[in-house]
Design an enzyme around this catalytic site. Structure first.
Site, short mmCIF file in Angstrom:
data_model
loop_
_atom_site.label_atom_id
_atom_site.label_comp_id
_atom_site.label_asym_id
_atom_site.label_seq_id
_atom_site.Cartn_x
_atom_site.Cartn_y
_atom_site.Cartn_z
N PRO A 49 -3.11 -19.74 -6.76
CA PRO A 49 -4.56 -19.80 -6.59
C PRO A 49 -5.24 -19.98 -7.94
O PRO A 49 -4.58 -19.99 -8.98
CB PRO A 49 -4.89 -18.42 -6.01
CG PRO A 49 -3.84 -17.52 -6.58
CD PRO A 49 -2.58 -18.36 -6.67
N MET A 50 -6.54 -20.10 -7.91
CA MET A 50 -7.29 -20.17 -9.17
C MET A 50 -7.11 -18.85 -9.94
O MET A 50 -6.89 -17.80 -9.34
CB MET A 50 -8.77 -20.41 -8.90
CG MET A 50 -9.06 -21.83 -8.43
SD MET A 50 -10.82 -22.13 -8.11
CE MET A 50 -11.51 -22.03 -9.76
N LYS B 213 -1.99 -20.88 -14.16
CA LYS B 213 -1.26 -22.16 -14.04
C LYS B 213 -1.44 -23.00 -15.30
O LYS B 213 -0.48 -23.51 -15.86
CB LYS B 213 -1.77 -22.97 -12.82
CG LYS B 213 -1.65 -22.24 -11.50
CD LYS B 213 -2.12 -23.08 -10.34
CE LYS B 213 -3.57 -23.53 -10.40
NZ LYS B 213 -4.55 -22.41 -10.39
N THR B 214 -2.70 -23.12 -15.73
CA THR B 214 -2.96 -23.93 -16.93
C THR B 214 -2.33 -23.28 -18.16
O THR B 214 -1.75 -23.97 -19.00
CB THR B 214 -4.48 -24.12 -17.12
OG1 THR B 214 -5.01 -24.68 -15.92
CG2 THR B 214 -4.79 -25.04 -18.28
N GLU C 108 -4.58 -29.78 -12.92
CA GLU C 108 -5.47 -30.09 -11.79
C GLU C 108 -4.84 -31.19 -10.91
O GLU C 108 -5.52 -32.13 -10.48
CB GLU C 108 -6.86 -30.53 -12.27
CG GLU C 108 -7.55 -29.57 -13.22
CD GLU C 108 -7.97 -28.26 -12.57
OE1 GLU C 108 -7.81 -28.12 -11.34
OE2 GLU C 108 -8.41 -27.37 -13.30
N GLN D 67 -4.00 -31.39 -7.98
CA GLN D 67 -4.51 -31.58 -6.60
C GLN D 67 -5.50 -32.73 -6.49
O GLN D 67 -5.74 -33.25 -5.42
CB GLN D 67 -5.15 -30.28 -6.08
CG GLN D 67 -6.45 -29.83 -6.73
CD GLN D 67 -6.26 -29.02 -8.01
OE1 GLN D 67 -5.15 -28.84 -8.47
NE2 GLN D 67 -7.35 -28.50 -8.58
N TYR E 161 -9.60 -23.71 -0.51
CA TYR E 161 -10.24 -22.44 -0.13
C TYR E 161 -10.01 -22.10 1.34
O TYR E 161 -10.21 -20.96 1.76
CB TYR E 161 -11.75 -22.49 -0.46
CG TYR E 161 -12.56 -23.32 0.50
CD1 TYR E 161 -12.53 -24.70 0.45
CD2 TYR E 161 -13.34 -22.72 1.49
CE1 TYR E 161 -13.26 -25.48 1.34
CE2 TYR E 161 -14.08 -23.48 2.38
CZ TYR E 161 -14.03 -24.87 2.30
OH TYR E 161 -14.75 -25.62 3.20
N CYS F 294 -6.40 -9.74 -7.31
CA CYS F 294 -7.52 -9.76 -6.37
C CYS F 294 -8.74 -9.15 -7.06
O CYS F 294 -8.68 -8.04 -7.60
CB CYS F 294 -7.17 -8.97 -5.11
SG CYS F 294 -8.56 -8.85 -3.97
N CYS G 137 -6.48 -11.08 -2.45
CA CYS G 137 -5.26 -10.75 -1.73
C CYS G 137 -5.44 -11.19 -0.26
O CYS G 137 -6.52 -11.63 0.14
CB CYS G 137 -5.00 -9.24 -1.81
SG CYS G 137 -6.23 -8.28 -0.91
N1 LIG Z 1 -11.64 -13.65 -11.79
C1 LIG Z 1 -11.51 -14.18 -13.01
N2 LIG Z 1 -12.55 -14.75 -13.64
C2 LIG Z 1 -12.43 -15.32 -14.84
N3 LIG Z 1 -11.25 -15.36 -15.54
C3 LIG Z 1 -10.19 -14.79 -14.98
C4 LIG Z 1 -10.25 -14.19 -13.70
N4 LIG Z 1 -9.03 -13.72 -13.39
C5 LIG Z 1 -8.23 -14.04 -14.45
N5 LIG Z 1 -8.93 -14.66 -15.41
C6 LIG Z 1 -8.41 -15.16 -16.69
O1 LIG Z 1 -7.90 -16.44 -16.48
C7 LIG Z 1 -6.63 -16.55 -17.10
C8 LIG Z 1 -5.83 -17.63 -16.42
O2 LIG Z 1 -6.47 -18.86 -16.68
P1 LIG Z 1 -5.82 -20.23 -16.30
O3 LIG Z 1 -4.47 -20.36 -16.94
O4 LIG Z 1 -6.85 -21.27 -16.65
O5 LIG Z 1 -5.62 -20.09 -14.72
P2 LIG Z 1 -5.51 -21.21 -13.59
O6 LIG Z 1 -5.18 -22.51 -14.24
O7 LIG Z 1 -4.42 -20.74 -12.67
O8 LIG Z 1 -6.83 -21.23 -12.89
C9 LIG Z 1 -6.07 -15.16 -16.95
O9 LIG Z 1 -5.07 -14.91 -17.91
C10 LIG Z 1 -7.28 -14.29 -17.15
O10 LIG Z 1 -7.48 -14.01 -18.52
C1 LIG Z 2 -10.00 -23.58 -4.15
C2 LIG Z 2 -10.63 -24.87 -4.50
C3 LIG Z 2 -10.82 -25.23 -5.83
N1 LIG Z 2 -11.39 -26.39 -6.16
C4 LIG Z 2 -11.61 -26.74 -7.56
C5 LIG Z 2 -12.29 -25.69 -8.39
C6 LIG Z 2 -11.79 -25.94 -9.78
O1 LIG Z 2 -12.63 -26.94 -10.34
C7 LIG Z 2 -10.39 -26.50 -9.55
C8 LIG Z 2 -9.29 -25.48 -9.74
O2 LIG Z 2 -9.21 -25.08 -11.08
P1 LIG Z 2 -8.13 -24.01 -11.62
O3 LIG Z 2 -7.67 -24.62 -12.91
O4 LIG Z 2 -7.02 -23.88 -10.64
O5 LIG Z 2 -8.85 -22.74 -11.83
O6 LIG Z 2 -10.35 -26.95 -8.19
C9 LIG Z 2 -11.80 -27.29 -5.17
O7 LIG Z 2 -12.29 -28.39 -5.46
N2 LIG Z 2 -11.62 -26.95 -3.86
C10 LIG Z 2 -11.05 -25.77 -3.48
O8 LIG Z 2 -10.90 -25.52 -2.25
ZN LIG Z 3 -7.76 -7.42 -2.40
#
Ligand SMILES: Nc1ncnc2c1ncn2[C@@H]1O[C@H](COP(=O)(O)OP(=O)(O)O)[C@@H](O)[C@H]1O
Ligand SMILES: Cc1cn([C@H]2C[C@H](O)[C@@H](COP(=O)(O)O)O2)c(=O)[nH]c1=O
Ligand SMILES: [Zn+2]
Length: 277
Positions: free
Chosen positions: A81-82, A86-87, A158, A160, A189, A214, A246
């Site tokens: 999930p976001m 991942k990044t 990204e 997807q 989502y 969560c 969660c």
């Molecule tokens: N709810 C949140 N809002 C903002 N930042 C968060 C949140 N939960 C975690 N993070 C931060 O985001 C980091 C992960 O970022 P990133 O690698 O860009 O994730 P992803 O690419 O999976 O979206 C975590 O290590 C944490 O510091």
């Molecule tokens: C769940 C969901 C996400 N997105 C978009 C929102 C963000 O711009 C990226 C995901 O970024 P991340 O690096 O994984 O945090 O995707 C969307 O367009 N639609 C969705 O359902």
């Molecule tokens: Zn929860």
């Protein structure tokens, strides 16, 4: 039967490690044309360089050394999930490969311009320069054939958002021998598969599903909850629009969102009530 045996020996020949004496001619090509290319045997980058350097430093200039004559590609997929990291994981992997002497290139979708288009940025601010593309097929052309040939590792963030992900990964790993590291959302989502990310799982050497925390209870988060009423699949945003949740809080969140939708719909003036006013 004979053709199965022939196929087996061809495959065994292809799989066998190639040992060549420095200065010796390369082994004869296989009797059918495999589009693999040696990973820059000339410049001896990456793994090949360290093997050769080790042989040299042991005084083995003329000694037999192992050279990976046909470098096989790899595909590694990172999903979740976001906010799952991942990044972060992608950047670590790509930077580690660069640290090992490999030539790396990073790509992200130009749909996500949250932090500008010149770099991939994690939610906590780590950055790396990248190519922002609308489609992966343009990478070759953007980079130029010579530069493309020199790249060992391609990172894609990204994922997807790329419609041609499957085709690109096949070509890059199977044909061109690249190591491809892909990070993206497996689900949207609604927890429906997002883009082509899941389609490359059968092509992958490894698949890693990361989890976030969560935002409501701190347990492991597998899903992304959208906090707005927007229903289109692609909606760029961060913590303003989404939160990691969660299973329990995903289900609760859906109930809340559905109830909100009903209330908003009831509130919305219909064409008839407008006409009466
Ligand atoms: N709810 C949140 N809002 C903002 N930042 C968060 C949140 N939960 C975690 N993070 C931060 O985001 C980091 C992960 O970022 P990133 O690698 O860009 O994730 P992803 O690419 O999976 O979206 C975590 O290590 C944490 O510091
Ligand atoms: C769940 C969901 C996400 N997105 C978009 C929102 C963000 O711009 C990226 C995901 O970024 P991340 O690096 O994984 O945090 O995707 C969307 O367009 N639609 C969705 O359902
Ligand atoms: Zn929860």
């Amino acid at each position: 039967m004979r053709s199965i045996c022939a196929m087996r020996s061809l495959l065994a020949a292809a799989a066998a490690p190639t040992f060549i004496r420095a200065g010796a001619s390369l082994p004869r090509p296989l009797p059918f044309s495999l589009p693999f290319r040696p990973r820059r045997a000339g410049t001896m980058l990456g793994a090949a360089r360290s093997v050769a350097a080790a042989a040299q430093s042991r005084g083995g200039g003329g000694a037999e050394m192992e050279v990976r004559g046909t470098q096989s590609g790899e595909i590694h997929v990172i999903v979740g999930p976001m906010f799952a990291g991942k990044t972060t994981a992608l950047l670590r992997r790509v930077q580690a490969e660069a640290g090992n002497g490999r030539s790396v290139a990073l790509i992200k979708s130009d749909k996500d311009s949250r932090y500008g288009l010149d770099s991939v940025v994690t939610h906590d601010g780590t950055k790396m320069a990248c190519w922002a593309l609308s489609e992966l097929s343009s990478f070759h052309e953007k980079l130029g054939i010579e530069a493309y040939d020199k790249v060992d590792v391609i990172g894609i963030d990204e994922a997807q958002f790329f419609e041609d992900l499957h085709d690109f990964c096949c070509k890059a790993a199977d044909r061109d021998g690249k190591i491809v590291v892909v990070a993206g959302l497996d689900g949207d989502y609604k927890r429906k598969k997002f883009g082509s990310v899941l389609d490359i799982v059968p092509l992958a050497d490894s698949v890693t599903k990361l989890t976030a925390r969560c935002e409501l209870c701190g347990r492991r988060a597998f899903f992304t909850l959208r906090k707005t009423q927007e229903t289109k699949t692609e909606l760029i945003g961060g913590a303003d629009v989404y939160m990691p949740v969660c299973r329990q809080h995903y289900m609760d969140g859906q109930v809340v969102m559905e109830a909100t939708r009903i209330v908003l719909d009831l509130d919305r003036p219909t064409v008839r009530s407008h006409a009466l006013k």
